[in-house]
Design a protein around this motif. Structure first.
Motif, PDB file in Angstrom:
ATOM      1  N   THR A   1       0.834  -1.204   0.000  1.00  0.00           N
ATOM      2  CA  THR A   1       0.000   0.000   0.000  1.00  0.00           C
ATOM      3  C   THR A   1       0.865   1.250   0.000  1.00  0.00           C
ATOM      4  O   THR A   1       0.656   2.175  -0.804  1.00  0.00           O
TER       5      THR A   1
ATOM      6  N   LYS B   1       0.901   4.092  -2.738  1.00  0.00           N
ATOM      7  CA  LYS B   1       0.380   5.411  -2.379  1.00  0.00           C
ATOM      8  C   LYS B   1       1.440   6.491  -2.593  1.00  0.00           C
ATOM      9  O   LYS B   1       1.128   7.611  -3.002  1.00  0.00           O
TER      10      LYS B   1
ATOM     11  N   ASN C   1      -3.256   4.737   5.546  1.00  0.00           N
ATOM     12  CA  ASN C   1      -4.148   5.286   6.562  1.00  0.00           C
ATOM     13  C   ASN C   1      -4.557   4.332   7.659  1.00  0.00           C
ATOM     14  O   ASN C   1      -4.683   4.725   8.813  1.00  0.00           O
ATOM     15  N   ASP C   2      -4.796   3.050   7.293  1.00  0.00           N
ATOM     16  CA  ASP C   2      -5.470   2.230   8.297  1.00  0.00           C
ATOM     17  C   ASP C   2      -4.640   1.079   8.858  1.00  0.00           C
ATOM     18  O   ASP C   2      -5.102   0.371   9.740  1.00  0.00           O
TER      19      ASP C   2
ATOM     20  N   ASP D   1      -3.880  -1.899   8.022  1.00  0.00           N
ATOM     21  CA  ASP D   1      -4.758  -3.066   8.071  1.00  0.00           C
ATOM     22  C   ASP D   1      -4.054  -4.244   7.403  1.00  0.00           C
ATOM     23  O   ASP D   1      -3.868  -4.276   6.190  1.00  0.00           O
TER      24      ASP D   1
ATOM     25  N   GLU E   1      -5.949  -6.095   4.494  1.00  0.00           N
ATOM     26  CA  GLU E   1      -5.856  -5.404   3.208  1.00  0.00           C
ATOM     27  C   GLU E   1      -4.485  -5.556   2.590  1.00  0.00           C
ATOM     28  O   GLU E   1      -4.329  -5.730   1.383  1.00  0.00           O
TER      29      GLU E   1
ATOM     30  N   ARG F   1     -10.662   1.949  -3.174  1.00  0.00           N
ATOM     31  CA  ARG F   1      -9.334   2.175  -2.582  1.00  0.00           C
ATOM     32  C   ARG F   1      -8.247   1.703  -3.544  1.00  0.00           C
ATOM     33  O   ARG F   1      -7.265   2.402  -3.798  1.00  0.00           O
TER      34      ARG F   1
ATOM     35  N   ALA G   1      -7.674   4.020  -6.472  1.00  0.00           N
ATOM     36  CA  ALA G   1      -6.889   5.208  -6.101  1.00  0.00           C
ATOM     37  C   ALA G   1      -5.411   4.864  -5.949  1.00  0.00           C
ATOM     38  O   ALA G   1      -4.531   5.587  -6.426  1.00  0.00           O
ATOM     39  N   LEU G   2      -5.117   3.756  -5.289  1.00  0.00           N
ATOM     40  CA  LEU G   2      -3.724   3.374  -5.035  1.00  0.00           C
ATOM     41  C   LEU G   2      -3.005   2.955  -6.316  1.00  0.00           C
ATOM     42  O   LEU G   2      -1.873   3.354  -6.581  1.00  0.00           O
TER      43      LEU G   2
ATOM     44  N   LYS H   1      -1.743   5.609  -8.757  1.00  0.00           N
ATOM     45  CA  LYS H   1      -0.528   6.286  -8.310  1.00  0.00           C
ATOM     46  C   LYS H   1       0.700   5.437  -8.639  1.00  0.00           C
ATOM     47  O   LYS H   1       1.695   5.926  -9.181  1.00  0.00           O
ATOM     48  N   GLY H   2       0.628   4.156  -8.311  1.00  0.00           N
ATOM     49  CA  GLY H   2       1.750   3.271  -8.592  1.00  0.00           C
ATOM     50  C   GLY H   2       2.015   3.149 -10.091  1.00  0.00           C
ATOM     51  O   GLY H   2       3.166   3.144 -10.522  1.00  0.00           O
TER      52      GLY H   2
ATOM     53  N   PRO I   1       2.223  10.254  -7.128  1.00  0.00           N
ATOM     54  CA  PRO I   1       1.352  10.074  -5.958  1.00  0.00           C
ATOM     55  C   PRO I   1       0.176  11.036  -5.903  1.00  0.00           C
ATOM     56  O   PRO I   1      -0.699  10.883  -5.061  1.00  0.00           O
TER      57      PRO I   1
ATOM     58  N   HIS J   1     -11.376   1.862  13.937  1.00  0.00           N
ATOM     59  CA  HIS J   1     -10.475   2.089  12.791  1.00  0.00           C
ATOM     60  C   HIS J   1     -10.804   3.375  12.041  1.00  0.00           C
ATOM     61  O   HIS J   1     -10.003   3.847  11.244  1.00  0.00           O
TER      62      HIS J   1
ATOM     63  N   TYR K   1      -9.711   5.606   1.919  1.00  0.00           N
ATOM     64  CA  TYR K   1      -8.522   4.904   2.396  1.00  0.00           C
ATOM     65  C   TYR K   1      -8.728   4.160   3.713  1.00  0.00           C
ATOM     66  O   TYR K   1      -7.880   3.379   4.105  1.00  0.00           O
ATOM     67  N   VAL K   2      -9.799   4.457   4.434  1.00  0.00           N
ATOM     68  CA  VAL K   2      -9.955   3.860   5.761  1.00  0.00           C
ATOM     69  C   VAL K   2     -11.234   3.021   5.901  1.00  0.00           C
ATOM     70  O   VAL K   2     -11.187   1.882   6.356  1.00  0.00           O
TER      71      VAL K   2
ATOM     72  N   LYS L   1     -14.532   0.714   5.653  1.00  0.00           N
ATOM     73  CA  LYS L   1     -14.760  -0.616   5.080  1.00  0.00           C
ATOM     74  C   LYS L   1     -16.247  -0.804   4.796  1.00  0.00           C
ATOM     75  O   LYS L   1     -17.077  -0.126   5.395  1.00  0.00           O
TER      76      LYS L   1
END
Lengths: 453, 453
Positions: free
Chosen positions: A121, A125, A154-155, A157, A160, B163, B166-167, B170-171, B176, B222, B240-241, B243
């Motif tokens: 992650t 990110k 952020n989390d 986890d 994930e 999520r 979004a991630l 960036k990769g 980013p 969380h 990002y956080v 669920k």
């Protein structure tokens, strides 16, 4: 990091290790941040300390392509050979990230039984890249799974993170069969323990190891149904379906920390209240800091609080050569003459701010224009009183200087200007004395924007 | 897909549309699976149907590199120009996946206001690739987020999918700053609705639209703490956080479907029991199928249930030319003569199975060895009675043939052999008649394994 010197830092680490050594839950380790923030001396001292107490070393390795590039150009070799040369692998190493390693470096890690903390992650990110974990796993390297810290994830986890590790490896290698669920689960448990050099005490449920247990509730709807036929299907269930919110019970070293979804050793309400308090303080701090350009500039660090006043007389020249000819004659005495190519970006902040921020990239050349040096500088320009006097004389003040090590994009995001202006000019600059008064004469040719004729 | 002909399929689609058209929750659409499984006629008929009822067309586009390659080689153009040529974009298109598009194809989608369903988990899990969504978003294409089906994404969880979108962007771009949380959230909501051509009725909370609401519980640990300073921080929190397990209430079209974590319109216990029943049936089906190699072979499809018996006389030849010379003389009559290069992989299944499976790649050449054709064939070989008679005569039976369109890796995973053997040989083959009896003479030179002399 807060130690004033290497010696202070090492002493602090030594005291920390001595304090926690032998604790049933805490394994102290030595943590030089990364090769690019460490000197040879620092790595050698950290290795000695780790060897003396037989504790692991934790270090970031090859997280970004930039780091690898710089290591190659400054130290003439990739990151892993360089740390190897400093003797780092004499100790038990846990290498975080390892995104940009070649096959030789991966073999070196394996040869020295170093562990890898894969943080997918964070790597995505921060756009650092995708670590070649399939190659690592293929040669038997112990790759564990890390969340990295809250600054890039952020989390935190692990469910994930494990799922992403399994998925990303397939995408990165164009091979859907790599890192099957069972292997991803092992990375999150026993292989992670081996990477941490702790597999003798944790990582699997075995007689003689600590009773570290997590119970998952598979009766929730998203975990329904489960399949029995394939003995690996439970791993698919855990890696691809289950969530951290399915955890109902947690035992650490034989002690229940959570039962039936209730935390037993932490007061959840108090923790929430305390976290909320911190969040308010962080919000307040950032709001205050962002109210002022100056405080934002200070926050980046390295600023020289140097105020200067300048009186400039500006005039448009039709024949530059005439000025040059005059300068080279008595009574002018040229102390220094340089040539710059200047690329300026001005950040404007609308009517609410009187200040402008200039990010200047200057190619400093000799008199013939050959580039000798490039420097980047941030300057906070105060309100200028233009044309205060007749003849285009400009009075400017309040110049705060800061080195400019970041990218323009960074500054753009950080300062959030309302408007940007770009100015590119070719500057001839003479430092001259005239009747014992020293001053500068700049002869600028504006390349852009085009001001017309 | 189950229709016996295109006409039947179209009629069924027409009836489906007529049945559901105007329903408050169901938007029927026409779904030709993908260009590589569709003919021109099929796409044209689907487009007509979609236009007639003004419903969208849903189609997979450029999911894999192989699909794109084949489209280029068979239709002399990339996928998007080809479907454009069939008039597909006259209708409202939702294109799923879009992993392997070039800039021109992305522009075409934008020009025709097609929507994209980005399915990052599926694309990673199947190792299809990473869709260039940053480029799509940059030109204003409506990119929604899809989970794909359970065959390639276990939990169909939109929170995870958003999520990951979004991630991954960036990769994939090494930047980013792309696809910030607010944009990812829009992809999961209003942009997705636009991609589905449904933004007039859903996708944002607005007067006149359906009341489709989801309430998230931010009081769980969380999700603690939250920040207030930046107005975009709530999007970071959600993307990002949070669920899917934080969803406490769901309203669709003004009707509560879930309140306080309780489903109101679905009997959860009954659903769980029913899902469990299905899982048992699937387990049973697979257990039964996997008990027999033959049934596994049938399950792949395309098998010819052709049983044959062969009597082979085998002999080692020291001088092949002598055999060739004899064959070319009376009383032999050569009907056909070919040369193969054969690469055979035998799957053996231990003592418990009498059958062997042969995956043969044969390069069929002319008599001079020039390759004219390559064919792949699966053969299930029954127990052979070797040396039943003196002089190395071999009796074999039970040959089931199947074309072999998959990779060796696929068969290896599917059949899970206990052992594999590879045999590579150069075969000269004559179909001859001798006294009115036709038979084959094979002259094999074994290239590997090396049997010694």
């Amino acid at each position: 990091p807060d130690a004033p010197s290497l010696e202070d830092g090492l002493l602090r680490a030594r005291k920390f290790i001595e304090h926690w050594h032998g604790h049933s839950l805490i394994l102290p380790s030595v943590g030089p941040h990364a090769p690019y923030t460490s000197t040879r001396e620092m790595l050698k001292a950290c290795t000695s300390l780790a060897l003396e107490y037989d504790v692991p070393i934790h270090i970031h390795i090859a997280e970004t392509a930039k780091e690898v590039e710089e290591n190659r150009s400054e130290r003439s070799m990739p990151v892993v050979p360089w740390v190897k040369k400093q003797g780092l692998f004499d100790a038990k190493v846990l290498a975080a990230h390892c995104v940009h390693l070649d096959s030789g470096e991966i073999s070196t890690l394996q040869h020295y039984r170093a562990g890898v903390a894969h943080c997918p992650t964070s790597n995505l990110k921060l756009a650092s890249g995708i670590a070649p974990i399939t190659e690592m796993l293929d040669i038997g390297l112990n790759v564990g799974i890390g969340t990295d810290g809250p600054a890039s994830n952020n989390d935190l986890d692990m469910f994930e993170e494990t799922r992403l590790a399994a998925l990303l490896a397939k995408g990165a290698t164009s091979d859907p069969t790599v890192v099957p669920a069972r292997q991803a689960f092992a990375m999150a448990t026993i292989m992670g323990a081996r990477a941490l050099h702790m597999s003798d005490i944790t990582g699997s449920i075995e007689v003689g190891k600590r009773a570290d247990l997590v119970v998952l509730d598979l009766d929730v709807l998203h975990n329904t149904p489960t399949f029995q036929r394939d003995q690996d299907s439970i791993y698919s269930q855990i890696v691809y379906v289950s969530k951290s919110s399915d955890v109902s019970d947690v035992m650490v070293n034989g002690e229940w920390l959570m039962q039936n979804r209730q935390l037993l050793t932490v007061d959840e309400d108090q923790l929430t209240a305390s976290a909320t308090d911190y969040a308010i303080k962080i919000d307040d701090f950032l709001i205050e800091r962002e109210q002022s350009l100056l405080s934002k500039l200070v926050a980046i660090g390295g600023m020289e609080r140097q105020e200067s006043f300048e009186i400039q007389a500006k005039a448009r020249i039709t024949d530059p050569q005439k000025v040059i000819d005059v300068l080279q004659q008595y009574p002018f005495n040229i102390i220094r003459h340089v040539r710059y190519q200047q690329y300026d970006t001005y950040f404007l902040f609308g009517e609410s701010e009187d200040y402008r921020l200039r990010i200047r990239e200057g190619d400093l050349g000799d008199a013939d224009g050959k580039v000798e040096n490039v420097r980047y500088r941030l300057t906070l320009l105060g309100p200028a009183k233009e044309k205060e006097f007749s003849g285009s004389i400009l009075l400017s003040r309040s110049r705060y200087l800061a080195p400019s090590p970041h990218t323009l994009r960074f500054y753009r995001e950080y300062f959030v200007p309302v408007e940007e202006r770009e100015v590119e000019k070719d500057r001839l600059r003479w430092q001259v004395s005239f009747s014992d008064v020293e001053f500068y004469v700049n002869l600028d040719r504006l390349n852009s924007p085009d001001l017309g004729t």
